[in-house]
Design a protein around this motif. Structure first.
Motif, PDB file in Angstrom:
ATOM      1  N   LYS A 233       3.791  -1.830   0.591  1.00  0.00           N
ATOM      2  CA  LYS A 233       5.150  -2.327   0.822  1.00  0.00           C
ATOM      3  C   LYS A 233       5.372  -3.663   0.120  1.00  0.00           C
ATOM      4  CE  LYS A 233       8.211  -3.582   4.688  1.00  0.00           C
ATOM      5  NZ  LYS A 233       8.264  -3.738   6.167  1.00  0.00           N
TER       6      LYS A 233
ATOM      7  N   GLN B 185      -7.654  -5.072   4.957  1.00  0.00           N
ATOM      8  CA  GLN B 185      -6.288  -5.406   4.538  1.00  0.00           C
ATOM      9  C   GLN B 185      -6.318  -6.142   3.208  1.00  0.00           C
ATOM     10  OE1 GLN B 185      -3.844  -8.381   6.696  1.00  0.00           O
ATOM     11  NE2 GLN B 185      -2.258  -6.824   6.804  1.00  0.00           N
TER      12      GLN B 185
ATOM     13  N   ILE C 107      -6.724   4.567   0.665  1.00  0.00           N
ATOM     14  CA  ILE C 107      -5.316   4.929   0.927  1.00  0.00           C
ATOM     15  C   ILE C 107      -4.901   4.498   2.331  1.00  0.00           C
ATOM     16  CG2 ILE C 107      -3.776   6.896   1.348  1.00  0.00           C
ATOM     17  CD1 ILE C 107      -5.129   8.295  -1.021  1.00  0.00           C
ATOM     18  N   LYS C 108      -5.773   4.754   3.305  1.00  0.00           N
ATOM     19  CA  LYS C 108      -5.459   4.346   4.684  1.00  0.00           C
ATOM     20  C   LYS C 108      -5.386   2.833   4.808  1.00  0.00           C
ATOM     21  CE  LYS C 108      -7.450   8.487   6.788  1.00  0.00           C
ATOM     22  NZ  LYS C 108      -8.551   9.042   7.600  1.00  0.00           N
ATOM     23  N   SER C 109      -6.300   2.135   4.114  1.00  0.00           N
ATOM     24  CA  SER C 109      -6.291   0.676   4.140  1.00  0.00           C
ATOM     25  C   SER C 109      -5.008   0.120   3.531  1.00  0.00           C
ATOM     26  CB  SER C 109      -7.496   0.136   3.373  1.00  0.00           C
ATOM     27  OG  SER C 109      -7.403  -1.261   3.206  1.00  0.00           O
TER      28      SER C 109
ATOM     29  N   LYS D 130      -2.128   1.168   3.695  1.00  0.00           N
ATOM     30  CA  LYS D 130      -0.996   1.230   4.622  1.00  0.00           C
ATOM     31  C   LYS D 130      -0.850  -0.084   5.395  1.00  0.00           C
ATOM     32  CE  LYS D 130      -1.190   6.249   5.249  1.00  0.00           C
ATOM     33  NZ  LYS D 130      -1.450   7.368   6.199  1.00  0.00           N
ATOM     34  N   ASN D 131      -1.951  -0.835   5.512  1.00  0.00           N
ATOM     35  CA  ASN D 131      -1.910  -2.130   6.210  1.00  0.00           C
ATOM     36  C   ASN D 131      -1.579  -3.275   5.266  1.00  0.00           C
ATOM     37  OD1 ASN D 131      -3.006  -0.775   8.477  1.00  0.00           O
ATOM     38  ND2 ASN D 131      -5.080  -1.047   7.658  1.00  0.00           N
ATOM     39  N   SER D 132      -1.342  -2.958   3.992  1.00  0.00           N
ATOM     40  CA  SER D 132      -1.300  -3.986   2.960  1.00  0.00           C
ATOM     41  C   SER D 132       0.118  -4.277   2.463  1.00  0.00           C
ATOM     42  CB  SER D 132      -2.211  -3.563   1.803  1.00  0.00           C
ATOM     43  OG  SER D 132      -3.520  -3.341   2.293  1.00  0.00           O
ATOM     44  N   ARG D 133       0.271  -5.431   1.849  1.00  0.00           N
ATOM     45  CA  ARG D 133       1.584  -5.889   1.424  1.00  0.00           C
ATOM     46  C   ARG D 133       1.532  -6.553   0.055  1.00  0.00           C
ATOM     47  NH1 ARG D 133       2.296  -3.175   5.203  1.00  0.00           N
ATOM     48  NH2 ARG D 133       3.314  -3.626   7.194  1.00  0.00           N
TER      49      ARG D 133
END
Length: 429
Positions: free
Chosen positions: A2, A263, A295-297, A299-302
């Motif tokens: 994101k 993250q 990929i799952k990690s 999702k926590n990233s910016r």
């Protein structure tokens, strides 16, 4: 990943929140493990090996034969790499040795401070999804340099009851002789209370999953110190147009592949650059064996776009990353403005993985924002400072009246008398 554009300061904490750790549920699992190991010792460790590692161990200790044959199971290339890393880590940590401090603070009053090794230390080496033999170097080398009298290494066995040969080889190369096949919270419990095989230690070091982390924090209630509170791995990259998107993407992915709860954060002054990095991430992901984890990690990233550099630096210091990579044109100015980070990597050609393995700095670092008030592991982590004082007759005559006045005003008459009785003795000489 994101993209956030110039987020307001009051939203930083929410937008950059680390993955939530379910502390209460974790503690409910960990507390009984500690209790059972305390009560049943090695018997509990064998039971937990069967329950959690799915292996019926014949012995908790790595055998002499396993140590002797570990070298044969590794390539010459890997052994050479381990040796290079060991040399660099030794050199940097030996450089941290400080001279004994001696100061005569006033005539006849000499104060001294000396470093002494922590006598018994426990090293926890993760061996689950990745066998971290590099952590053996990061913890074992400074422990040896410090002169710790007893070093025990705990690491989980695989389903065949074996330890990865690189972990055994590296431990042997350093000089660690006690290697125990036990992982998780039960390893921390064993080092906290001691068992028939595992010695009780004074301080526990090493990263681990959320259960290991919880167990380490509980260990402090039983008089055992720990290196630091720590959680999942993380990296923040601060980059501008002088950075290379492919490099930045590779650094972000190098942490994202650690675990699903890791993250990674990108801070940049250009949305265009952020999109280039994200495109590179997508391309590089395809070739990663640990793609699903990364990929799952992510999702926590910016990716955070900050037009104002001072605001960007405020955000970085507030986030307090474990690893901070700085790839900007005015790197010296930016580096001087950072006061909350575990370890800093400067320039396009300083990947975070250099610190993870072989540059010489230590990769055991504070996570989850603890870089605001904790240091990473260093030689000092394995030492304690003891102070000494020696006062001569002249010194007591000079300092005594000051002590008497202060003690009297704190209404501690025995403190005052300990000086007065000596001064009166000197008057009679």
């Amino acid at each position: 990943m994101k993209i956030l554009k110039n987020p307001e300061q009051d939203t930083w904490k929410k937008e950059l929140a680390r993955p939530v750790q379910k502390t209460k549920q974790i503690n409910k699992i960990v507390k009984p493990i500690l209790r059972k190991v305390k009560q049943n010792g090695d018997k509990a460790l064998f039971k937990f090996a069967l329950e959690y590692d799915h292996v019926q161990l014949e012995s908790l200790l790595v055998s002499e034969n396993e140590i002797n044959t570990s070298s044969e199971k590794l390539s010459a290339e890997l052994k050479e790499a381990i040796q290079v890393a060991k040399t660099n880590i030794e050199r940097f940590h030996k450089a941290q040795i400080s001279d004994e401090l001696v100061e005569e603070v006033m005539p006849g009053v000499v104060c001294k401070r000396k470093s002494m090794p922590i006598q018994r230390v426990g090293l926890y080496i993760p061996g689950g999804t990745a066998p971290l033999f590099s952590t053996v170097l990061m913890l074992g080398v400074p422990a040896m340099i410090a002169g710790c009298k007893e070093i025990v290494l705990c690491t989980p066995p695989d389903r065949h009851g074996e330890i990865h040969p690189a972990i055994i080889y590296t431990a042997d190369l350093i000089g660690i002789t006690k290697i125990v096949k036990v992982g998780g919270a039960q390893a921390v419990a064993a080092m906290t209370f001691g068992t028939q095989i595992v010695p009780k230690v004074d301080k526990i070091f090493g990263p681990g999953n959320q259960y290991v982390t919880a167990a380490k924090q509980m260990a402090t209630k039983y008089g055992v110190a720990i290196d630091m509170p720590a959680g999942p791995s993380e990296v923040l990259v601060y980059a501008d147009k002088t950075a290379i998107p492919a490099f930045v993407a590779s650094d972000l992915l190098s942490q994202a592949e650690h675990g699903v709860d890791s993250q990674v954060v990108l801070v940049t002054n250009s949305e265009k650059f952020a999109k280039k990095v994200i495109k590179e991430i997508d391309a590089q992901l395809e070739d990663l064996p640990r793609k699903d984890i990364a990929i799952k990690s992510l999702k926590n990233s910016r990716a955070v776009v900050m037009d104002d550099q001072s605001e960007a630096l405020n955000l970085i210091n507030e986030y307090a990353p474990e690893h901070l990579i700085i790839a900007v044109e005015n790197e010296d100015e930016v580096v001087d403005s950072i006061f909350n980070a575990g370890s800093i990597f400067i320039g396009n050609f300083t990947p975070e993985s250099a610190g993870d393995y072989a540059s010489g700095t230590n990769h055991t670092l504070p996570t989850y924002g603890y870089a605001r008030n904790y240091s990473g592991v260093s030689l000092d982590s394995f030492l304690k400072k003891m102070t000494y004082q020696k006062i001569t007759e002249e010194g007591l005559k000079n300092l005594g009246p000051t002590i008497e006045v202060m003690a009297a005003n704190e209404l501690l008459e025995a403190h005052k008398n300990a000086v007065t009785i000596r001064l009166n003795y000197l008057k009679l000489k």
